[in-house]
Design a protein around this motif. Structure first.
Motif, PDB file in Angstrom:
ATOM      1  N   GLU A   5       1.018  -1.163   0.003  1.00 52.51           N
ATOM      2  CA  GLU A   5      -0.083  -0.144  -0.247  1.00 52.51           C
ATOM      3  C   GLU A   5       0.934   1.291  -0.125  1.00 52.51           C
ATOM      4  O   GLU A   5       0.381   2.387  -0.690  1.00 52.51           O
ATOM      5  CB  GLU A   5      -1.004  -0.013   1.207  1.00 52.51           C
ATOM      6  CG  GLU A   5      -2.029  -0.940   0.872  1.00 52.51           C
ATOM      7  CD  GLU A   5      -3.065  -1.432   2.338  1.00 52.51           C
ATOM      8  OE1 GLU A   5      -4.250  -1.086   2.463  1.00 52.51           O
ATOM      9  OE2 GLU A   5      -2.109  -1.376   3.670  1.00 52.51           O
ATOM     10  N   MET A   6       2.110   1.327   0.627  1.00 50.19           N
ATOM     11  CA  MET A   6       2.664   2.356   0.777  1.00 50.19           C
ATOM     12  C   MET A   6       3.589   2.418  -0.531  1.00 50.19           C
ATOM     13  O   MET A   6       3.692   3.610  -1.149  1.00 50.19           O
ATOM     14  CB  MET A   6       3.978   2.090   1.895  1.00 50.19           C
ATOM     15  CG  MET A   6       3.436   2.449   3.325  1.00 50.19           C
ATOM     16  SD  MET A   6       4.689   2.330   4.284  1.00 50.19           S
ATOM     17  CE  MET A   6       4.542   0.690   5.086  1.00 50.19           C
ATOM     18  N   ASN A  33       5.130  -1.150 -11.183  1.00 51.40           N
ATOM     19  CA  ASN A  33       3.924  -1.772 -11.612  1.00 51.40           C
ATOM     20  C   ASN A  33       2.640  -0.998 -11.251  1.00 51.40           C
ATOM     21  O   ASN A  33       1.719  -1.037 -11.921  1.00 51.40           O
ATOM     22  CB  ASN A  33       3.934  -3.280 -11.059  1.00 51.40           C
ATOM     23  CG  ASN A  33       4.580  -4.299 -11.899  1.00 51.40           C
ATOM     24  OD1 ASN A  33       5.151  -3.986 -12.881  1.00 51.40           O
ATOM     25  ND2 ASN A  33       4.908  -5.506 -11.424  1.00 51.40           N
ATOM     26  N   HIS A  34       2.667  -0.328  -9.970  1.00 52.45           N
ATOM     27  CA  HIS A  34       1.596   0.454  -9.483  1.00 52.45           C
ATOM     28  C   HIS A  34       1.724   1.584 -10.533  1.00 52.45           C
ATOM     29  O   HIS A  34       0.472   1.943 -10.854  1.00 52.45           O
ATOM     30  CB  HIS A  34       1.578   0.818  -7.979  1.00 52.45           C
ATOM     31  CG  HIS A  34       1.622  -0.332  -7.163  1.00 52.45           C
ATOM     32  ND1 HIS A  34       0.298  -1.221  -7.006  1.00 52.45           N
ATOM     33  CD2 HIS A  34       2.285  -0.726  -6.026  1.00 52.45           C
ATOM     34  CE1 HIS A  34       0.345  -1.945  -6.224  1.00 52.45           C
ATOM     35  NE2 HIS A  34       1.424  -1.916  -5.452  1.00 52.45           N
ATOM     36  N   PHE A  35       2.736   2.323 -10.670  1.00 49.62           N
ATOM     37  CA  PHE A  35       2.861   3.558 -11.555  1.00 49.62           C
ATOM     38  C   PHE A  35       2.183   3.054 -12.891  1.00 49.62           C
ATOM     39  O   PHE A  35       1.655   3.963 -13.460  1.00 49.62           O
ATOM     40  CB  PHE A  35       4.257   3.909 -11.471  1.00 49.62           C
ATOM     41  CG  PHE A  35       4.455   5.138 -12.405  1.00 49.62           C
ATOM     42  CD1 PHE A  35       4.060   6.423 -11.733  1.00 49.62           C
ATOM     43  CD2 PHE A  35       5.262   5.102 -13.671  1.00 49.62           C
ATOM     44  CE1 PHE A  35       4.184   7.662 -12.582  1.00 49.62           C
ATOM     45  CE2 PHE A  35       5.244   6.279 -14.488  1.00 49.62           C
ATOM     46  CZ  PHE A  35       4.743   7.613 -13.844  1.00 49.62           C
ATOM     47  N   ILE A  36       2.707   2.077 -13.551  1.00 47.48           N
ATOM     48  CA  ILE A  36       2.365   1.548 -14.814  1.00 47.48           C
ATOM     49  C   ILE A  36       0.653   1.623 -15.064  1.00 47.48           C
ATOM     50  O   ILE A  36       0.080   2.083 -15.785  1.00 47.48           O
ATOM     51  CB  ILE A  36       2.857   0.277 -15.414  1.00 47.48           C
ATOM     52  CG1 ILE A  36       4.324   0.254 -15.689  1.00 47.48           C
ATOM     53  CG2 ILE A  36       2.293  -0.215 -16.788  1.00 47.48           C
ATOM     54  CD1 ILE A  36       5.046  -0.845 -15.855  1.00 47.48           C
ATOM     55  N   ILE A 116      10.585   5.690  -6.574  1.00 45.23           N
ATOM     56  CA  ILE A 116       9.458   5.554  -5.795  1.00 45.23           C
ATOM     57  C   ILE A 116       9.630   4.308  -5.008  1.00 45.23           C
ATOM     58  O   ILE A 116      10.060   3.379  -5.406  1.00 45.23           O
ATOM     59  CB  ILE A 116       7.901   5.526  -6.654  1.00 45.23           C
ATOM     60  CG1 ILE A 116       8.260   4.630  -7.722  1.00 45.23           C
ATOM     61  CG2 ILE A 116       7.604   7.011  -6.996  1.00 45.23           C
ATOM     62  CD1 ILE A 116       6.995   4.373  -8.390  1.00 45.23           C
ATOM     63  N   ALA A 117       9.313   4.221  -3.694  1.00 43.86           N
ATOM     64  CA  ALA A 117       9.626   3.414  -2.892  1.00 43.86           C
ATOM     65  C   ALA A 117       8.532   3.324  -1.462  1.00 43.86           C
ATOM     66  O   ALA A 117       8.261   4.211  -1.182  1.00 43.86           O
ATOM     67  CB  ALA A 117      10.832   3.195  -2.208  1.00 43.86           C
ATOM     68  N   ASP A 118       8.542   2.329  -0.818  1.00 46.42           N
ATOM     69  CA  ASP A 118       8.163   2.302   0.569  1.00 46.42           C
ATOM     70  C   ASP A 118       9.178   2.795   1.371  1.00 46.42           C
ATOM     71  O   ASP A 118      10.378   2.736   1.316  1.00 46.42           O
ATOM     72  CB  ASP A 118       7.422   0.834   0.895  1.00 46.42           C
ATOM     73  CG  ASP A 118       8.482  -0.307   1.232  1.00 46.42           C
ATOM     74  OD1 ASP A 118       8.977  -0.262   2.302  1.00 46.42           O
ATOM     75  OD2 ASP A 118       8.794  -0.694   0.254  1.00 46.42           O
ATOM     76  N   GLN A 119       8.817   3.336   2.647  1.00 44.16           N
ATOM     77  CA  GLN A 119       9.440   3.831   3.603  1.00 44.16           C
ATOM     78  C   GLN A 119      10.662   3.000   3.935  1.00 44.16           C
ATOM     79  O   GLN A 119      11.630   3.480   4.311  1.00 44.16           O
ATOM     80  CB  GLN A 119       8.795   4.509   4.777  1.00 44.16           C
ATOM     81  CG  GLN A 119       8.428   3.319   5.722  1.00 44.16           C
ATOM     82  CD  GLN A 119       7.444   3.857   6.963  1.00 44.16           C
ATOM     83  OE1 GLN A 119       7.227   5.049   7.218  1.00 44.16           O
ATOM     84  NE2 GLN A 119       7.087   3.064   7.713  1.00 44.16           N
ATOM     85  N   SER A 120      10.501   1.666   4.049  1.00 44.45           N
ATOM     86  CA  SER A 120      11.803   0.818   4.558  1.00 44.45           C
ATOM     87  C   SER A 120      12.962   0.837   3.575  1.00 44.45           C
ATOM     88  O   SER A 120      13.848   0.463   4.082  1.00 44.45           O
ATOM     89  CB  SER A 120      11.265  -0.492   4.463  1.00 44.45           C
ATOM     90  OG  SER A 120      11.087  -1.198   3.098  1.00 44.45           O
ATOM     91  N   GLY A 209       6.709   6.101   0.153  1.00 46.62           N
ATOM     92  CA  GLY A 209       4.993   5.830   1.038  1.00 46.62           C
ATOM     93  C   GLY A 209       5.386   5.531   2.331  1.00 46.62           C
ATOM     94  O   GLY A 209       6.262   4.664   2.585  1.00 46.62           O
ATOM     95  N   THR A 210       4.445   6.198   3.164  1.00 43.12           N
ATOM     96  CA  THR A 210       4.378   5.786   4.599  1.00 43.12           C
ATOM     97  C   THR A 210       2.771   5.796   4.889  1.00 43.12           C
ATOM     98  O   THR A 210       2.117   6.263   4.196  1.00 43.12           O
ATOM     99  CB  THR A 210       5.183   7.248   5.427  1.00 43.12           C
ATOM    100  OG1 THR A 210       3.911   8.335   5.525  1.00 43.12           O
ATOM    101  CG2 THR A 210       6.258   7.611   4.742  1.00 43.12           C
ATOM    102  N   PRO A 211       2.716   5.226   6.232  1.00 45.44           N
ATOM    103  CA  PRO A 211       1.287   5.226   6.566  1.00 45.44           C
ATOM    104  C   PRO A 211       0.539   6.831   6.867  1.00 45.44           C
ATOM    105  O   PRO A 211      -0.495   6.778   6.647  1.00 45.44           O
ATOM    106  CB  PRO A 211       1.498   4.784   8.178  1.00 45.44           C
ATOM    107  CG  PRO A 211       3.014   3.901   7.992  1.00 45.44           C
ATOM    108  CD  PRO A 211       3.692   4.661   7.018  1.00 45.44           C
TER     109      PRO A 211
END
Ligand code: 5RP
Length: 218
Positions: A5-6, A33-36, A116-120, A209-211
């Motif tokens: 989700e992030m 893939n989400h961006f596509i 683009i990435a999740d916060q981890s 992406g963060t909560p």
């Protein structure tokens, strides 16, 4: 909130960088893939894309988004891609999906690299994620020995062939204090096609992406 989700939040925020009529460079991986998929919702607004892998090409084509040959276009205004790690200088380790060579080429051919990435994925020191190095198959053992001299522990990614017909060594055990220097050293080993450090030419923008939502780090 899950990492997926992030990733989606970061991908959505990257849409703001898309200019009407532009050709967009497209990376590889689950975040891209989400961006596509989101590009699919505004495909009439862009001219088309340059893809960094057969996997991304397949997804783009399934959505009827045009994919051009890099040789057929000029400088690309925007490149959007994920990462395996980023430090605070937006220097990256990429290539977990094995698409590092085409990714680095398209990033170099682009004016702005939005990562683009999740916060981890944000770390203080690069290297906990094994550094991918794409090698010409006949040079694999030679390159591995040189990497050991540089302090790394190379592991052959067995059964994996890149889109360019090459092999990957994943280098463990590195704590990368001087990413640009190591990137250059690895590039100088005969037989290395590309290494996954994007440090000499880092990303321009990092969206995490963060909560709490998408955070943009410049
Ligand atoms: C592929 C890559 C990817 O960008 C990286 O592995 C991140 O993947 P994901 O978005 O699935 O976390 O460099 O070669």
């Amino acid at each position: 909130m899950s990492p997926n989700e992030m990733k989606k939040l970061a991908a959505k925020a990257a849409l703001e960088y898309v200019e009407p009529g532009a050709v967009i460079g497209i990376g590889t991986g689950s975040t891209v893939n989400h961006f596509i998929d989101l590009l699919g919702t505004i495909k009439g607004k862009i001219d088309g894309t340059i893809s960094s892998s057969e996997t991304s090409t397949e997804r783009l084509k399934a959505l009827n988004i045009p994919v051009y040959d890099l040789n057929a276009v000029g400088e690309i205004p925007l490149y959007v891609d994920g990462t395996d790690e980023s430090n605070h200088y937006l220097q990256l380790i990429k290539g977990g999906g094995g698409a590092l060579t085409r990714e680095k080429i398209i990033a170099a051919a682009s004016r702005k690299f939005v990562c683009i990435a999740d916060q981890s994925k944000l770390v203080d020191v690069l290297g906990e994620f094994p550094l991918p190095v794409e090698v010409i198959p006949m040079a694999r053992s030679h390159v591995a020995r040189q990497i050991v001299r540089l302090g790394g522990e190379p592991v052959y990614r067995e059964g994996f062939v890149t889109d360019n017909g090459n092999q990957i060594l994943d280098v463990h055990g590195l704590s990368i204090m001087e990413p640009a220097k190591l990137e250059g050293q690895l590039n100088n080993i005969p037989g290395v096609v590309t290494n996954g450090l994007f440090a000499i030419d880092p990303a321009d923008v990092l969206i995490l992406g963060t909560p709490e939502g998408a955070n943009t780090v410049y």
